[in-house]
Design a protein around this motif. Structure first.
Motif, PDB file in Angstrom:
ATOM      1  N   ASP A 528       0.815  -1.170  -0.104  1.00 22.59           N
ATOM      2  CA  ASP A 528       0.033  -0.058  -0.084  1.00 22.59           C
ATOM      3  C   ASP A 528       0.940   1.314  -0.072  1.00 22.59           C
ATOM      4  OD1 ASP A 528      -2.569  -1.371  -0.182  1.00 22.59           O
ATOM      5  OD2 ASP A 528      -2.394  -1.583   2.021  1.00 22.59           O
ATOM      6  N   LYS A 529       0.542   2.238  -0.805  1.00 22.16           N
ATOM      7  CA  LYS A 529       1.392   3.414  -0.982  1.00 22.16           C
ATOM      8  C   LYS A 529       0.911   4.583  -0.933  1.00 22.16           C
ATOM      9  CE  LYS A 529       2.588   2.666  -5.084  1.00 22.16           C
ATOM     10  NZ  LYS A 529       3.626   2.685  -6.416  1.00 22.16           N
ATOM     11  N   GLN A 530      -0.376   4.618  -0.241  1.00 23.86           N
ATOM     12  CA  GLN A 530      -1.036   5.759   0.348  1.00 23.86           C
ATOM     13  C   GLN A 530      -1.721   5.604   1.716  1.00 23.86           C
ATOM     14  OE1 GLN A 530      -5.292   6.784  -1.135  1.00 23.86           O
ATOM     15  NE2 GLN A 530      -4.078   7.940  -2.585  1.00 23.86           N
ATOM     16  N   ALA A 531      -1.678   6.789   2.525  1.00 22.89           N
ATOM     17  CA  ALA A 531      -2.098   6.728   3.804  1.00 22.89           C
ATOM     18  C   ALA A 531      -2.369   8.015   4.158  1.00 22.89           C
ATOM     19  CB  ALA A 531      -0.980   6.361   4.881  1.00 22.89           C
ATOM     20  N   GLN A 532      -3.663   8.124   5.076  1.00 23.28           N
ATOM     21  CA  GLN A 532      -4.160   9.534   5.485  1.00 23.28           C
ATOM     22  C   GLN A 532      -4.040   9.849   6.871  1.00 23.28           C
ATOM     23  OE1 GLN A 532      -8.058   9.480   3.638  1.00 23.28           O
ATOM     24  NE2 GLN A 532      -7.234   9.533   1.403  1.00 23.28           N
ATOM     25  N   THR A 533      -4.036  10.796   7.336  1.00 20.80           N
ATOM     26  CA  THR A 533      -4.385  11.210   8.740  1.00 20.80           C
ATOM     27  C   THR A 533      -5.963  11.234   8.922  1.00 20.80           C
ATOM     28  OG1 THR A 533      -4.352  13.706   8.707  1.00 20.80           O
ATOM     29  CG2 THR A 533      -2.457  12.568   8.804  1.00 20.80           C
ATOM     30  N   HIS A 534      -6.183  11.335  10.297  1.00 20.21           N
ATOM     31  CA  HIS A 534      -7.394  11.276  10.696  1.00 20.21           C
ATOM     32  C   HIS A 534      -7.956  12.696  10.384  1.00 20.21           C
ATOM     33  CE1 HIS A 534      -6.637  13.381  14.453  1.00 20.21           C
ATOM     34  NE2 HIS A 534      -5.738  12.478  14.718  1.00 20.21           N
ATOM     35  N   SER A 535      -9.184  13.236  10.260  1.00 23.80           N
ATOM     36  CA  SER A 535      -9.438  14.743  10.089  1.00 23.80           C
ATOM     37  C   SER A 535      -9.582  15.610  11.213  1.00 23.80           C
ATOM     38  CB  SER A 535     -11.001  14.686   9.552  1.00 23.80           C
ATOM     39  OG  SER A 535     -11.872  13.966  10.451  1.00 23.80           O
ATOM     40  N   SER A 536      -9.008  16.687  11.424  1.00 22.89           N
ATOM     41  CA  SER A 536      -8.917  17.642  12.645  1.00 22.89           C
ATOM     42  C   SER A 536     -10.181  18.139  12.890  1.00 22.89           C
ATOM     43  CB  SER A 536      -7.850  18.736  12.317  1.00 22.89           C
ATOM     44  OG  SER A 536      -8.540  19.423  11.482  1.00 22.89           O
ATOM     45  N   LEU A 683      -8.676   4.175  12.789  1.00 18.83           N
ATOM     46  CA  LEU A 683      -8.672   5.318  13.465  1.00 18.83           C
ATOM     47  C   LEU A 683      -9.496   6.518  12.543  1.00 18.83           C
ATOM     48  CD1 LEU A 683      -8.040   7.359  15.628  1.00 18.83           C
ATOM     49  CD2 LEU A 683      -5.612   7.471  14.229  1.00 18.83           C
ATOM     50  N   ARG A 684      -9.029   6.378  11.412  1.00 19.28           N
ATOM     51  CA  ARG A 684      -9.752   7.576  10.339  1.00 19.28           C
ATOM     52  C   ARG A 684     -11.291   7.417  10.544  1.00 19.28           C
ATOM     53  NH1 ARG A 684      -9.284  11.036   6.195  1.00 19.28           N
ATOM     54  NH2 ARG A 684     -10.563  10.799   4.582  1.00 19.28           N
ATOM     55  N   GLU A 685     -11.712   6.166  10.426  1.00 19.30           N
ATOM     56  CA  GLU A 685     -13.231   5.819  10.237  1.00 19.30           C
ATOM     57  C   GLU A 685     -13.631   6.410  11.596  1.00 19.30           C
ATOM     58  OE1 GLU A 685     -17.276   4.981   8.875  1.00 19.30           O
ATOM     59  OE2 GLU A 685     -15.155   5.272   7.769  1.00 19.30           O
ATOM     60  N   ALA A 686     -13.096   6.047  12.636  1.00 23.11           N
ATOM     61  CA  ALA A 686     -13.640   6.124  14.035  1.00 23.11           C
ATOM     62  C   ALA A 686     -13.778   7.851  14.143  1.00 23.11           C
ATOM     63  CB  ALA A 686     -12.788   5.806  15.116  1.00 23.11           C
ATOM     64  N   VAL A 687     -12.765   8.588  13.825  1.00 21.11           N
ATOM     65  CA  VAL A 687     -12.749  10.015  13.912  1.00 21.11           C
ATOM     66  C   VAL A 687     -13.949  10.677  12.912  1.00 21.11           C
ATOM     67  CG1 VAL A 687     -11.474  12.263  13.508  1.00 21.11           C
ATOM     68  CG2 VAL A 687     -10.404  10.234  14.487  1.00 21.11           C
ATOM     69  N   THR A 688     -14.029  10.189  11.912  1.00 23.98           N
ATOM     70  CA  THR A 688     -15.186  10.743  10.846  1.00 23.98           C
ATOM     71  C   THR A 688     -16.531  10.409  11.675  1.00 23.98           C
ATOM     72  OG1 THR A 688     -14.017  10.167   8.908  1.00 23.98           O
ATOM     73  CG2 THR A 688     -16.292  10.312   8.591  1.00 23.98           C
ATOM     74  N   ARG A 689     -16.636   9.189  12.437  1.00 26.49           N
ATOM     75  CA  ARG A 689     -17.875   8.909  12.847  1.00 26.49           C
ATOM     76  C   ARG A 689     -17.953   9.732  14.187  1.00 26.49           C
ATOM     77  NH1 ARG A 689     -19.027   2.402  12.436  1.00 26.49           N
ATOM     78  NH2 ARG A 689     -18.788   2.500  10.141  1.00 26.49           N
ATOM     79  N   LEU A 690     -16.829   9.949  14.711  1.00 22.95           N
ATOM     80  CA  LEU A 690     -16.692  10.986  16.132  1.00 22.95           C
ATOM     81  C   LEU A 690     -17.461  12.183  15.702  1.00 22.95           C
ATOM     82  CD1 LEU A 690     -15.806  10.131  18.798  1.00 22.95           C
ATOM     83  CD2 LEU A 690     -13.738  11.554  18.417  1.00 22.95           C
ATOM     84  N   ARG A 691     -17.212  12.884  14.665  1.00 21.02           N
ATOM     85  CA  ARG A 691     -17.538  14.023  14.050  1.00 21.02           C
ATOM     86  C   ARG A 691     -19.139  14.261  14.220  1.00 21.02           C
ATOM     87  NH1 ARG A 691     -13.221  15.228  15.671  1.00 21.02           N
ATOM     88  NH2 ARG A 691     -11.319  15.458  14.351  1.00 21.02           N
ATOM     89  N   SER A 692     -19.897  13.381  13.864  1.00 23.34           N
ATOM     90  CA  SER A 692     -21.367  13.407  13.832  1.00 23.34           C
ATOM     91  C   SER A 692     -22.003  12.744  14.860  1.00 23.34           C
ATOM     92  CB  SER A 692     -21.612  12.773  12.410  1.00 23.34           C
ATOM     93  OG  SER A 692     -21.442  11.383  12.593  1.00 23.34           O
ATOM     94  N   ALA A 693     -21.261  12.167  15.894  1.00 24.12           N
ATOM     95  CA  ALA A 693     -21.902  11.373  17.097  1.00 24.12           C
ATOM     96  C   ALA A 693     -22.415  12.132  18.093  1.00 24.12           C
ATOM     97  CB  ALA A 693     -20.847  10.324  17.683  1.00 24.12           C
ATOM     98  N   GLU A 694     -23.491  12.004  18.901  1.00 30.71           N
ATOM     99  CA  GLU A 694     -23.783  12.515  19.887  1.00 30.71           C
ATOM    100  C   GLU A 694     -22.597  13.052  20.896  1.00 30.71           C
ATOM    101  OE1 GLU A 694     -26.302  10.464  22.687  1.00 30.71           O
ATOM    102  OE2 GLU A 694     -27.754  12.257  22.919  1.00 30.71           O
ATOM    103  N   VAL A 695     -22.728  14.076  21.234  1.00 29.38           N
ATOM    104  CA  VAL A 695     -21.495  14.393  22.214  1.00 29.38           C
ATOM    105  C   VAL A 695     -21.237  13.813  23.687  1.00 29.38           C
ATOM    106  CG1 VAL A 695     -22.583  16.694  23.332  1.00 29.38           C
ATOM    107  CG2 VAL A 695     -20.116  16.721  23.085  1.00 29.38           C
TER     108      VAL A 695
END
Length: 842
Positions: A528-536, A683-695
């Motif tokens: 695999d030659k591509q990777a991304q950080t989680h969203s800030s 981690l990246r998917e978790a942070v994406t879901r975190l953004r829209s989850a109930e606080v």
């Protein structure tokens, strides 16, 4: 001998009078307005050369034929030196293109040198063959007193000319591209003093005379246009000095016919091309081309896409069979006027797809290892050719099935097409090129699809799919096989091993934005030659301190993109750049750099560990973070404060600071469980879901993480000591003692604890709204952060009843929260242990 004098002597040899003129400079070759690439009229139309004379004896005729051939050989030698001079700076310019301050971009280099190496190879082959024939003829003539007529008849060169003319189509692509190449040269000459110095002083050695001829870049680019006409002229003269009964006559006659036909076709094509004028006066031009995957009814097909000034043309590429030319078949086209674009990334691949890709990559790896071994043994060329063919087939399969980025094209007419690409960087280049043209409100002229598709062979810039196993020449000859095999020899400048990239932070955002960084590396496709950080979180200066790791083989370049992510909207690439990976400067110590991506600056660190690579296995699964010792998680992530803690804290501070009962009121159990599972797998998917989850679910995940640690954040062996500090009456003395005890904690525990305490203090600053005082927060977190040792697990029993235990837990955390000089947390390990920061502006 200069070009003008060469022409004068040639005409005089043909008994054509030439009027004396003043010295001609190289720049005088450009006399037509706009640098038109119309070629001279067909030879014989304006120059009255006599037919085969009947007054000459056969011996005289063959002598004149020999003179023409020798003149051709000398002329070819001069032309080859001119092409070599033109190509001389190419390697250095390509090397510069990968730096932060390129002289020419990769795109410009492709335009300027388009087809020139191929023309050089074509004429080098012809020159070598002709020189060998003439040398053998002259030696035979001197050594064996043969009849001149007989020797002249035995000298055959028609097959050489016919072979060269059969490949004259290479000039078609050069001619189609010529005006664009000249435009780039002129533009860069005016704008870049470095290129101006180069373009105005191209020097060529003048053979045995050891003189040096000075050319301009533009003058050298004109040479192939001049040469293709001159070749036809010489063919005509050669045919006129070749007796009809000579073995060469038929071959030369056919070569002349093909050459004349080619020139006529080029002039006709140039004329018709001028007639395709768009509504605002611009002529239709090819702007970009490349290979993409076209999705139709869930089927994936590799296609060659051509972007013209006013339309997109999708074609199916058909490789040439022996003796035939490459061909393109029309698939579809879309006008650019009103075209809408949308891009997305496939979030998850199916298990079947992952297994298929893993199988392909494993087989490719084994074939490449075989080729490396075969490259060392010249006797196994046939075996190497078979291995390379298999490798190419697998690379094509990988190119077809691995892309994850979808570019959707929607036309006002209702037609839509979806393209897939493996690289976000490449997708963005396509998107930018299309949008730049669509903003001009171009009205398309309906194309002649047959003519447009057939012209792709001449106009294409991308010769073939980007296959590492292919040589530059797609021929199956032994010479191309050999050159292809050597491409597997280890390149000292490329990287083979582990490349680690730590993404620290970004700055320069115009407004608070949620962004992530995407990193791509090149080289062979085995890993695999591509990777991304989680969203800030929404921020002007986002921080990640996230480490990305790549197994690389043959890597030379790294691409970095900064992408904004907005709720309900498409992601937007804010900036991108390419960084040259230099194996000489990268090592096992971190090297910190700041890259300029448009208006955004991204700070990152690199380190590289060279080592032989293991065969590619199944995609590395992220290790779980819940119920795992915090030191293990921190070490896996290359940080001091785990990402799950930081991401939850950032999200609570973004949305929950004024939430009544934050951390006291629980979130939905199912949503907390869903977020926990996501953090354990992606981690990246978790942070994406975190953004829209109930606080409250976000705060519940954070509490759950600390509660499920196998060992508490404050080690159990400190429980008794901390309990005793509560007996110290002087509060400041008590805090000093408590802070000193924390020095015995492992670094990840201590810094995570400080990080959490500062966060809870910020929460309490809004207690008049959220009703969460420091004591309330200590009551919530105390039992999770501090626990007494368990008897029988190697700890001394410290017996307290449950009520005393809770009091100790709450009071200890409450004291720390009241400390005004609590040390700041260090979030990540230092990544700048080498030299000072290096800022690269690309």
């Amino acid at each position: 001998m200069d070009i003008y004098q060469d022409a004068v002597e040639y005409l005089e040899l043909q008994q054509i009078p030439v009027e004396a003129e003043a010295d001609v400079l190289e720049e005088d070759v450009f006399q037509e307005e706009g640098g038109s690439c119309f070629l001279s009229p067909l030879p014989g139309d304006t120059i009255d050369l006599p037919d085969t004379p009947t007054l000459f004896t056969p011996e005289e005729l063959l002598e004149k034929r020999l003179v023409v051939l020798k003149g051709m050989l000398e002329s070819e030698e001069v032309y080859l030196r001119e092409l070599e001079t033109l190509l001389m700076p190419m390697k250095a310019l390509w090397a510069s293109a990968g730096t932060s301050q390129p002289v020419l971009s990769s795109r410009q280099l492709q335009t300027v040198f388009y087809q020139v190496p191929e023309l050089r190879d074509l004429h080098q082959s012809f020159y070598s063959g002709l020189k060998a024939r003439l040398s053998a003829h002259c030696q035979t003539d001197l050594g064996e007193e043969k009849d001149i007529t007989q020797a002249g008849h035995e000298l055959t060169v028609g097959d050489l000319f016919l072979k060269m003319v059969n490949q004259i189509g290479l000039y078609g692509g050069f001619i189609q591209n010529y005006e664009d190449a000249v435009q780039v040269v002129r533009k860069c000459t005016q704008s870049d003093p470095r290129f101006r110095t180069l373009a105005e002083s191209m020097m060529s050695n003048n053979g045995a005379e050891k003189a040096r001829t000075k050319y301009t870049f533009e003058a050298l680019l004109y040479k192939p246009l001049d040469r293709v006409t001159k070749t036809t002229l010489i063919l005509l003269d050669l045919l006129k000095t070749t007796p009809v009964e000579h073995k060469d006559y038929v071959a030369l006659q056919e070569a002349l016919r093909l050459s004349r036909s080619f020139l006529a076709g080029v002039n006709e094509s140039s004329q018709s091309k001028r007639e395709v004028t768009l509504s605002h006066g611009m002529r239709r031009q090819l702007m970009r081309d490349g290979f993409v995957v076209d999705v139709s009814e869930l089927d994936r097909s590799l296609r060659h896409l051509f972007l013209y000034t006013d339309l997109l043309l999708c074609t199916r590429f058909k490789h040439a069979t022996r003796g035939k030319q490459d061909q393109y078949r029309f698939c579809w086209y879309l006008p650019l006027a009103g075209l809408k674009l949308r891009w997305t990334a496939d979030q998850e691949r199916s298990s079947d797809t992952l297994l298929r890709l893993q199988t392909i990559r494993s087989k490719m790896y084994l074939l490449q290892q075989q080729l490396k071994q075969q490259a060392k043994v010249s006797r196994v060329l046939a075996m190497a050719a078979r291995s390379r063919k298999k490798l190419e087939q697998m690379e094509l399969m990988l190119l077809t099935h691995s892309p994850i980025y979808r570019l959707e094209l929607h036309s006002p007419s209702g037609k839509s097409h979806t393209l897939l690409l493996s690289s976000l960087y490449e997708l963005e280049e396509w998107r930018e090129a299309i949008l730049k043209l669509t903003t001009d409100n171009i009205e398309t002229v309906p194309p002649d699809l047959l003519t447009l598709t057939s012209s792709c062979v001449k106009l294409r810039m991308t010769q073939q799919p980007p296959l590492h196993s292919s040589s530059s020449n797609s021929s199956t000859s032994s010479s191309s096989s050999s050159s292809s095999t050597t491409s597997f020899v280890e390149d000292e400048e490329s990287l083979c091993g582990t490349l680690s990239v730590a993404i620290h932070s970004a700055s320069g955002l115009q407004q608070p934005t949620s962004v992530y960084v995407c990193v791509e590396v090149d080289g062979y496709e085995f890993y695999d030659k591509q990777a991304q950080t989680h969203s800030s979180v929404l921020s002007l200066c986002p921080h990640w301190d996230q480490e990305l790791s790549f197994q690389v083989d043959g890597a030379q370049n790294m691409r970095v993109l900064c992408v904004s992510q907005s709720d309900g909207q498409d992601d937007t690439v804010l900036g991108k750049t390419t960084l040259k990976l230099d194996s000489k400067t990268l090592n096992k110590r971190w090297r910190r750099q700041t890259l300029q991506l448009g208006q955004v600056e991204v700070t990152l660190s690199l380190k590289y560990s060279p080592h032989p690579l293991e065969p590619p296995g199944s995609p590395a699964q992220q290790q779980p973070v819940f119920c795992v010792p915090i030191e293990t998680v921190a070490q896996q992530e290359g940080v001091l404060v785990p990402h799950v803690v930081r991401c939850c804290v950032e999200e609570v501070e973004r949305r929950g600071m004024e939430e009544v009962g934050i951390y006291r009121i629980s979130g939905t159990t199912s949503e907390i469980a869903m977020l926990k599972a996501a953090f354990n797998s992606n981690l990246r998917e978790a942070v994406t879901r975190l953004r829209s989850a109930e606080v409250n679910a976000v705060s519940g995940v954070l509490k759950l993480y600390f509660r499920e640690l196998p060992e508490p954040l404050i080690p159990a062996e400190l429980f008794q000591s901390l309990a005793r500090t509560l007996d110290i009456q002087d509060f400041n003395s008590r805090l000093v003692s408590m802070l000193s005890l924390l020095q015995n904690c492992p670094d990840p525990n201590r810094h995570t604890f400080f990080y959490l305490m500062h966060h809870l203090r910020r929460i309490s600053e809004k207690q008049h709204i959220n009703k969460m005082s420091l004591l309330n927060l200590a009551t919530v977190f105390g039992p999770s952060l501090l626990r007494p040792p368990v008897a029988g697990l190697g700890h001394d029993a410290f017996v307290v009843d449950i009520s005393q235990e809770v009091v100790v837990q709450v009071q200890v955390v409450f004291c720390y929260l009241q400390c005004n000089n609590l040390p700041e947390a260090q979030i990540a390990l230092p990544h700048d242990t080498d030299a000072e920061d290096e800022t690269s502006h690309t």
